[in-house]
Design an enzyme around this catalytic site. Structure first.
Site, PDB file in Angstrom:
ATOM      1  N   ASP A  34       5.343  50.101 118.352  1.00  0.00           N
ATOM      2  CA  ASP A  34       5.694  49.732 116.984  1.00  0.00           C
ATOM      3  C   ASP A  34       5.196  50.762 115.980  1.00  0.00           C
ATOM      4  O   ASP A  34       4.123  51.359 116.155  1.00  0.00           O
ATOM      5  CB  ASP A  34       5.073  48.362 116.680  1.00  0.00           C
ATOM      6  CG  ASP A  34       5.383  47.874 115.282  1.00  0.00           C
ATOM      7  OD1 ASP A  34       6.572  47.685 114.977  1.00  0.00           O
ATOM      8  OD2 ASP A  34       4.436  47.690 114.502  1.00  0.00           O
ATOM      9  N   GLU A  56       9.678  52.936 118.098  1.00  0.00           N
ATOM     10  CA  GLU A  56      10.290  52.544 116.828  1.00  0.00           C
ATOM     11  C   GLU A  56       9.927  53.637 115.827  1.00  0.00           C
ATOM     12  O   GLU A  56       8.876  53.596 115.198  1.00  0.00           O
ATOM     13  CB  GLU A  56       9.767  51.189 116.352  1.00  0.00           C
ATOM     14  CG  GLU A  56      10.536  50.669 115.147  1.00  0.00           C
ATOM     15  CD  GLU A  56       9.684  49.929 114.137  1.00  0.00           C
ATOM     16  OE1 GLU A  56      10.248  49.315 113.221  1.00  0.00           O
ATOM     17  OE2 GLU A  56       8.446  49.970 114.249  1.00  0.00           O
TER      18      GLU A  56
END
Length: 753
Positions: free
Chosen positions: A409, A463
């Protein structure tokens, strides 16, 4: 023993309490000392019946007791009978046991052998001298004293003060502590402040709002050996990947009297192993991706503010229950990916922040150690111990839980020193004057190298929302080493395009074509993720323009474009239902929508798209190569139609662009009409002279469409078009997408293409 040493023990301020307490041979006799400040009396009872019990003498008013055994020059097992105002207890003495970490174990735990990190630190049930207990170890180099406290010692930091070893690691073996015990570390800082911290390497934790760590020991027996062996030899880049993204707490909930629909109790890992796995498999997805299941205190963070980097959240069960979930996924042929958040961590007082009184896991410079917008701490990637901690966390999920990959993330926030900064004084350039966080780059490359070396076949997805070059290139050529990068540019452009009223789409046609300008610069994954259906962004169906029928038709054509486009696929839960409302982490999906035909049709479309995707290699085999794609017409902006061909690898393994010769494999033609106008007689060039089968039409009545199409197939004409020597004439349904494949009953005659 000096009075000063006794005073430090009584003040709970000794770095090596084992040097004073427990058995010691002094001047030809065995002296045993214990520190029990709550005791009125202490009796030492040897296990050897040949040695008589001894009433221990109080040798320090702070609660230090001592007994001597003349002529005995080696230790022996014993128990302590302690009488206090709370009653009498009998148990083993923690200071009678040797160090739980040998000298040879300290360096691997601290110096970068990530796989060894959770095997040395944390709480481990085992035996010492034939006695079952738990070995505790924690890294706290800035602490003056560390004690392990828990339900086994009434949370009394005086009972089990730990021994400091090299590298700032503190350790102790506490006998008779077993799995299930709750504990924390009581840390005395350099300034004398006493902190209560959960274990950074805890393997289980209490359910919020409690946040103690729990001693855990696995007894789970895996049944996925065949899956794991196949994973080691697989090339994940050349396989289909269609991911169903899930938040476990709000996918489905139990019914509860007196609560709103969908607001009941969570399903457990084991219940999800039955219900969720069967559902995802029925829709044809290849993988399930879970929003973080690492322990976290705040439901509203969706798991992204992690306080337990080694512990599955207790919301849905115990660690072995999560293992059961993964095992069942593998048995059903479903891969498991986890969201993992190494970019930042919350400031909760019980967790990692200021762990030993100062910046330890976070960077000491607040310009690099705090994320102001998220109000969280940022890891100090320049410390080898912090990098080791994070890499060890990644390996733990992949090894201990057989997880097949991690989605990392907020990579962009890690890569840039000025990420989120609004003023020049909020960040400091690196040593070369740039904005790149060189320490974070080092960490990400180390993560990729270790994971791929230790666990071949495992996936790392980034990401990453910027133009950072080489995210999915190998580290040895300067890349970050990820397997896939989320294509955020494609996602934003595509959603912006489909949110437009069709009358305006002709002026924004490049939003659905521009992605092919860079589609092969990285290995991309196309995400329609949870982030796009929250914070007033509206649900996917609600973003679509027009009346109800047009909204559904638009969403069906969006999905068709996504599944046809190069790149792996990810759809957040509820997207297959056509949710009208935004996702709510405290409420289950609106399952009642499936009783309405247009919503049920959308679900059937997702199922069939996945089936089509997995059936035809052309839709995934050459995702990262321009040889797998060619436009038929990228420029029909006036009619808002896009058409292209997806090619498989050739039988000889080559990637020669198929339009240059007669393609031998089954390619897929996609044509999308992104207006509500029905178009007759629409001609598109095709690579092969043969009949074409219409294998999927998003306007089919079974999906909630109007039923306009090409009656299942269309003949090819010897009319040149779009650079091909033959073409087909189609009826394009309104707001519809068509997938066509060549009928392969007969091979074409050489020269007919």
């Amino acid at each position: 023993m000096s009075a000063d040493a006794f005073d430090r023990i009584a003040a709970v301020d000794a770095a090596d309490p084992h040097g004073v307490l427990g058995p010691h041979v002094e001047e030809g006799r065995l002296v045993v000392r214990v520190f029990r400040p709550e005791a009125m009396s202490v009796v030492l009872r040897p296990d050897d019946p040949g040695l008589k019990p001894r009433v221990m003498a109080r040798v320090h008013p702070g609660g230090i007791f001592q007994a001597s055994f003349e002529g005995v020059e080696r230790g022996f097992p014993y128990r302590l009978e302690v009488r206090s105002s709370r009653g009498t207890t009998v148990g083993r003495d923690a200071y009678a046991f040797p160090a739980s970490l040998g000298e040879g174990e300290l360096d691997p735990a601290a110096d970068g052998v990530a796989r060894e990190y959770p095997r040395r630190l944390g709480a481990h049930v085992g035996e010492a001298g034939g006695v079952v207990g738990t070995a505790f170890a924690v890294w706290a180099p800035g602490a003056r004293r560390v004690s392990v406290v828990g339900d086994f010692n009434r949370w009394d930091g005086r009972r089990h003060a730990m021994r400091r070893t090299r590298h700032g690691i503190w350790e102790i073996f506490v006998p008779e502590v077993r799995a299930g015990a709750t504990y924390k570390y009581e840390i005395k800082t350099a300034s004398g402040l006493v902190l209560m911290k959960s274990d950074p390497v805890a393997f289980a934790a209490e359910l919020r709002p409690s946040h103690a760590s729990k001693v855990a020991a696995s007894s789970f027996t895996w049944s996925d050996a065949e899956w794991m062996e196949a994973r080691r030899g697989a090339d994940p880049h050349a396989r289909p990947m269609s991911i169903y993204e899930v938040h476990l707490g709000s996918w489905r909930r139990k019914r509860a009297a007196g609560k709103a629909e969908g607001a009941g109790a969570w399903l457990t890992y084991r219940e999800l192993a039955d219900e969720l796995v069967a559902y995802v498999v029925s829709l044809g997805f290849t993988h399930v991706e879970l929003l973080p299941v690492m322990e976290h205190p705040f439901d509203g963070s969706w798991g992204y503010q992690v306080t337990g980097y080694f512990a599955p959240t207790s919301r849905f069960g115990a660690p072995d229950d999560f293992r059961y979930f993964v095992d069942r996924c593998h048995a059903a042929g479903l891969g498991v990916l986890l969201d993992w958040a190494p970019a930042h961590f919350p400031k909760d007082a019980f967790a990692l922040g200021r762990f030993d009184g100062g910046p330890l896991y976070e960077h000491e410079d607040p310009r690099r150690g705090e994320h102001r917008e998220w109000r969280t701490f940022v890891f100090d990637y320049g410390k080898k111990e912090v990098r080791n901690f994070l890499v060890a966390s990644a390996l733990h999920w992949l090894e201990a839980f057989h997880v097949d990959g991690l989605r990392v993330d907020a990579v962009a926030s890690m890569l840039y020193l000025d990420y989120g900064a609004k003023h020049a004084d909020e960040w400091e350039p690196n040593e070369f004057g740039g904005r790149e966080n060189l320490d974070a780059v080092l960490f990400l490359r180390e993560l990729s190298d270790v994971v791929h070396r230790e666990l071949p076949g495992v996936l790392l997805c980034a990401e990453e929302s910027t133009t950072w070059p080489g995210v999915t290139r190998p580290t040895y050529v300067g890349g970050l080493g990820f397997d896939f990068k989320w294509n955020m540019g494609w996602m934003h452009d595509t959603l912006d395009y489909f949110a437009l009223d069709p009358i305006f789409r002709a002026f924004h046609h490049t939003k659905i074509t521009f992605g092919l300008m860079y589609a092969f610069s990285e290995r991309f994954l196309l995400p329609l993720s949870h982030d796009e259906v929250v914070h007033l962004k509206r649900a996917l169906l609600s973003k679509m323009p027009g009346d109800r029928w047009k909204q559904h038709a638009n969403l069906r054509s969006l999905y068709a474009m996504m599944w046809a486009h190069p790149g792996k696929k990810l759809l957040f839960m509820g997207g297959e239902l056509g949710q009208w409302r935004e996702w709510d982490h405290d409420r289950a999906l609106d399952w009642g929508l499936l009783e309405e035909e247009d919503h049920a049709g959308l679900s059937r479309l997702v199922r069939d798209l996945n089936g089509l995707y997995r059936r035809y290699e052309a839709l995934w085999e050459l995702d990262e190569s321009p040889a797998g794609f060619t436009w038929i017409d990228a420029n029909d902006a006036i009619q808002s139609v896009a058409s292209f061909v997806r090619f498989p690898r050739q039988p000889d393994g080559s990637e020669e662009p198929c339009p240059k010769r007669i393609p031998k494999g089954i390619f897929v033609v996609f044509v999308g009409n992104f207006t509500p106008l029905l178009r007759y007689g629409y001609r598109v060039g095709v690579p092969r002279r043969c009949r074409y089968l219409e294998v999927l039409n998003t306007d089919a009545r079974s999906y909630g469409g109007s039923g306009v199409g090409n009656l299942g197939s269309v003949a090819c004409e010897a009319v040149a078009s779009h650079g091909f020597e033959q073409s087909i004439v189609l009826t394009l349904p309104p707001l519809g997408g068509l997938f066509l494949v060549p009928e392969m009953d007969e091979d074409p005659v050489e020269g007919e293409a």
